[in-house]
Write a protein that holds these residues in place. Sequence first.
Motif, PDB file in Angstrom:
ATOM      1  N   MET A   1       0.822  -1.200   0.000  1.00 33.97           N
ATOM      2  CA  MET A   1       0.000   0.000   0.000  1.00 33.97           C
ATOM      3  C   MET A   1       0.865   1.262   0.000  1.00 33.97           C
ATOM      4  O   MET A   1       0.592   2.232  -0.685  1.00 33.97           O
ATOM      5  N   THR A   2       1.955   1.184   0.803  1.00 31.41           N
ATOM      6  CA  THR A   2       2.876   2.328   0.875  1.00 31.41           C
ATOM      7  C   THR A   2       3.537   2.584  -0.477  1.00 31.41           C
ATOM      8  O   THR A   2       3.674   3.733  -0.906  1.00 31.41           O
ATOM      9  N   ASN A   3       3.960   1.496  -1.130  1.00 32.73           N
ATOM     10  CA  ASN A   3       4.603   1.632  -2.442  1.00 32.73           C
ATOM     11  C   ASN A   3       3.650   2.232  -3.465  1.00 32.73           C
ATOM     12  O   ASN A   3       4.036   3.066  -4.287  1.00 32.73           O
ATOM     13  N   ARG A   4       2.385   1.773  -3.416  1.00 32.00           N
ATOM     14  CA  ARG A   4       1.384   2.293  -4.346  1.00 32.00           C
ATOM     15  C   ARG A   4       1.146   3.774  -4.094  1.00 32.00           C
ATOM     16  O   ARG A   4       1.025   4.570  -5.034  1.00 32.00           O
ATOM     17  N   HIS A   5       1.053   4.139  -2.825  1.00 33.57           N
ATOM     18  CA  HIS A   5       0.850   5.543  -2.463  1.00 33.57           C
ATOM     19  C   HIS A   5       2.043   6.392  -2.916  1.00 33.57           C
ATOM     20  O   HIS A   5       1.884   7.509  -3.426  1.00 33.57           O
ATOM     21  N   SER A   6       3.251   5.844  -2.749  1.00 33.77           N
ATOM     22  CA  SER A   6       4.466   6.555  -3.150  1.00 33.77           C
ATOM     23  C   SER A   6       4.513   6.752  -4.658  1.00 33.77           C
ATOM     24  O   SER A   6       4.905   7.822  -5.148  1.00 33.77           O
ATOM     25  N   LEU A   7       4.094   5.723  -5.398  1.00 37.45           N
ATOM     26  CA  LEU A   7       4.070   5.816  -6.858  1.00 37.45           C
ATOM     27  C   LEU A   7       3.083   6.881  -7.317  1.00 37.45           C
ATOM     28  O   LEU A   7       3.389   7.707  -8.190  1.00 37.45           O
ATOM     29  N   LEU A   8       1.892   6.870  -6.721  1.00 40.26           N
ATOM     30  CA  LEU A   8       0.878   7.859  -7.054  1.00 40.26           C
ATOM     31  C   LEU A   8       1.360   9.265  -6.754  1.00 40.26           C
ATOM     32  O   LEU A   8       1.150  10.211  -7.529  1.00 40.26           O
ATOM     33  N   LYS A   9       2.042   9.399  -5.638  1.00 38.85           N
ATOM     34  CA  LYS A   9       2.592  10.701  -5.227  1.00 38.85           C
ATOM     35  C   LYS A   9       3.623  11.200  -6.238  1.00 38.85           C
ATOM     36  O   LYS A   9       3.637  12.370  -6.614  1.00 38.85           O
ATOM     37  N   ASN A  10       4.494  10.290  -6.693  1.00 38.31           N
ATOM     38  CA  ASN A  10       5.518  10.645  -7.674  1.00 38.31           C
ATOM     39  C   ASN A  10       4.894  11.057  -9.011  1.00 38.31           C
ATOM     40  O   ASN A  10       5.373  11.985  -9.678  1.00 38.31           O
TER      41      ASN A  10
END
Length: 299
Positions: A1-10
């Motif tokens: 979930m954190t990785n997905r959130h980080s990707l979306l943020k980027n």
Amino acid sequence: MTNRHSLLKNIVYSIITVTLLFLFVEILLRSIGFSISIENESLYDSVLGDYKPNQDMINNMYPELKHHIYINSQGFRGNEFDIEKNPPIIRVLLLGDSNTYGARVNNEETYAVLLEKFLNKQDKGYEVINAGHSSYTIREEYEYFVEKGFKLNPDIVMVNFNPANDLTELSRQISWRDYLRKHKSYEPFKSILKNLALYNFLLKNLAHIIIKTKTFATPQVDMNLINILSEEMSPIEKDLMEKYKDYIIQLNKNDKMQSKKLLFVSYPSYEQLNYKEGHDKYQRELISFFEINKIKYIT
């Protein structure tokens, strides 16, 4: 979930960065006066001309050659006129390429306007209609006349021949009119792009590259097909000339040309003007052809 959130943020950051960069470049280009206006060539079946109607602008693609362009309500470059011809008027319809249209000159400096002024000094009552269009050759001029031009009921149809353009552009596998129709669906998107300084900046620099490298963004045209300054025509040049003649015959014999006077105007290219003799092979070939077929011409 954190990785997905980080990707979306980027992704969001990247979009914002690109948008801000675009806005910065756009504002910078506009601040230095880089905003280009050029005419719309799209074909509209609802009008008798071959340009988008009702255009009034200063074309500044080349700042040193700024010029005023007015396309009237019928899609012709020039002032408004009555479609129905009044009997005293002698109507002259000009067919040709960008030279006839008047590329890079003001409306009042076009060949059509100057010719009308000249004719009316000799004898009042002449009306000259500019149906010239960039990138046209005899094929497109023939197509235009049998589809639209004859409806103007001209008394005289003048066709202009420019060897540098007319023969090479006749090598296209597709008519330029068909090409414009095919790409008309892109017009709303192109209209938005044309209002962007960044798009026009890239377009202008691409145009310089095209001219410098002699590669042209028109469909299947090779500007090296002809050698204007050679004294004899190559086999390819002869083939293109025969194709040109075939269209002249079709135009001259078309039912819609009946009762109208056909007049060809052949003038030298820029390259030919630098030489006094021996480099007018295309004109000599056409003159012989005109005389055999009893077609009036001016050189």
